[in-house]
Enzyme design. Structure first.
Site, PDB file in Angstrom:
ATOM      1  N   ASP A 104       0.791  -1.253   0.000  1.00 21.98           N
ATOM      2  CA  ASP A 104       0.000   0.000   0.000  1.00 21.98           C
ATOM      3  C   ASP A 104       0.816   1.293   0.000  1.00 21.98           C
ATOM      4  O   ASP A 104       0.440   2.255   0.692  1.00 21.98           O
ATOM      5  CB  ASP A 104      -0.971  -0.002   1.194  1.00 21.98           C
ATOM      6  CG  ASP A 104      -1.956  -1.158   1.152  1.00 21.98           C
ATOM      7  OD1 ASP A 104      -1.922  -1.946   0.203  1.00 21.98           O
ATOM      8  OD2 ASP A 104      -2.755  -1.272   2.100  1.00 21.98           O
ATOM      9  N   LYS A 161      -6.741  -4.876  -3.079  1.00 20.06           N
ATOM     10  CA  LYS A 161      -7.376  -5.520  -1.921  1.00 20.06           C
ATOM     11  C   LYS A 161      -8.398  -4.578  -1.290  1.00 20.06           C
ATOM     12  O   LYS A 161      -8.130  -3.383  -1.141  1.00 20.06           O
ATOM     13  CB  LYS A 161      -6.301  -5.935  -0.895  1.00 20.06           C
ATOM     14  CG  LYS A 161      -5.491  -4.783  -0.305  1.00 20.06           C
ATOM     15  CD  LYS A 161      -4.327  -5.348   0.504  1.00 20.06           C
ATOM     16  CE  LYS A 161      -3.536  -4.300   1.263  1.00 20.06           C
ATOM     17  NZ  LYS A 161      -4.267  -3.543   2.265  1.00 20.06           N
ATOM     18  N   CYS A 169      -2.024  -2.391   7.861  1.00 19.95           N
ATOM     19  CA  CYS A 169      -2.000  -3.338   6.730  1.00 19.95           C
ATOM     20  C   CYS A 169      -0.784  -4.254   6.726  1.00 19.95           C
ATOM     21  O   CYS A 169      -0.887  -5.408   6.286  1.00 19.95           O
ATOM     22  CB  CYS A 169      -2.127  -2.571   5.418  1.00 19.95           C
ATOM     23  SG  CYS A 169      -3.785  -1.878   5.244  1.00 19.95           S
TER      24      CYS A 169
HETATM   25  N1  TIU Z   1      -2.650   0.358   4.299  1.00 21.15           N
HETATM   26  C1  TIU Z   1      -3.103   0.571   5.527  1.00 21.15           C
HETATM   27  O1  TIU Z   1      -2.397   0.393   6.501  1.00 21.15           O
HETATM   28  N2  TIU Z   1      -4.393   1.066   5.657  1.00 21.15           N
HETATM   29  C2  TIU Z   1      -4.804   1.900   6.666  1.00 21.15           C
HETATM   30  O2  TIU Z   1      -5.962   2.289   6.721  1.00 21.15           O
HETATM   31  N3  TIU Z   1      -3.850   2.275   7.577  1.00 21.15           N
HETATM   32  C3  TIU Z   1      -3.994   3.167   8.596  1.00 21.15           C
HETATM   33  O3  TIU Z   1      -3.075   3.278   9.394  1.00 21.15           O
HETATM   34  N4  TIU Z   1      -5.101   3.887   8.683  1.00 21.15           N
END
Ligand code: TIU
Length: 229
Positions: free
Chosen positions: A23, A128, A161
């Site tokens: 991500d 995802k 994530c």
């Molecule tokens: N990619 C991921 O970690 N999604 C989140 O929403 N992370 C947060 O820390 N909010």
């Protein structure tokens, strides 16, 4: 190839290992996206870009498989659980327009991977809908089809994530090596604890090491290849 790590050395079997970058999207690392919508200071994550770039370049040079993930939803939001949409009581919600397009929606500029770490042709990109990269995706099938059993994991955020994905991977039998300086959180203390939780109890979820240790192991692999020629 042995890599120094916590809680003990990690035996990197290079052809069966993949670099999994979680991500590294504009929505999390640039202002005006999902991360900021949740009330976070997105500049906290930017220190991860340079080490990820260096590791990605070394991994690609060694010919290793690279897989990228992106969190986001269909443009009709049919895969967005109502619970996820309303969580946080934010004034702006997933799917609403923002400066980088609709927030956390596939195909929008904010959903894409930052230019510094953009996927190369042929590198699988996993879209995802959740925090874990295995939930409702074909990641496990792709890894099985390529004979991958080890994951070198980087990305954001450490405790959300990255941790969710490592836990999912661990239960599916993958050995995860998490790269400390290539992961980041909006909360430095959660980053530290997120990494400690992985390596604690004899590596209950996996191993943790800085990128320099992997880059050094890749250099040793390259040297051995050179010597064998
Ligand atoms: N990619 C991921 O970690 N999604 C989140 O929403 N992370 C947060 O820390 N909010």
């Amino acid at each position: 190839m042995l890599v120094e790590a916590k809680p003990y050395e990690y035996s990197l079997a290079f052809p069966t290992a993949a670099l999994l970058i979680i991500d590294m999207q504009r929505d999390f690392l640039e202002p005006g996206g999902f991360g900021e919508m949740l009330g976070n200071d997105v500049s906290q994550l930017r220190r991860t870009i340079a080490p990820n770039k260096a590791l990605l370049s070394a991994w690609r040079a060694a010919g290793g498989l690279v897989i990228h993930t992106r969190e986001g939803h269909r443009s009709d939001l049919a895969d967005l659980p109502p619970a996820k949409k309303i969580r946080g009581r934010s004034a702006t919600l997933i799917g609403d327009p923002g400066p980088m397009g609709r927030i956390l929606v596939r195909g929008e500029p904010g959903h894409d991977i930052i230019p510094e770490l953009y996927p190369a042709a042929g590198e699988p990109v996993i879209d995802k809908p959740g925090k874990g990269a295995f939930f409702a995706t074909d990641l496990h099938a792709i890894l099985q089809n390529r004979g991958i059993s080890q994951l070198v994991v980087t990305g954001v955020t450490t405790e959300v994530c990255v941790n969710t994905t490592v836990r999912e991977a661990n239960d599916r039998g993958y050995d995860c090596l998490v790269i400390s300086d290539c992961c980041g959180s909006y909360f430095p203390e959660f980053h530290d604890m997120g990494l400690r939780m992985i390596a604690a109890q004899g590596g209950i979820f996996g191993w943790v090491t800085p990128s320099a240790a992997v880059i050094e192991a890749l250099a040793r692999i390259e040297m051995m290849k050179g010597a064998a020629q």
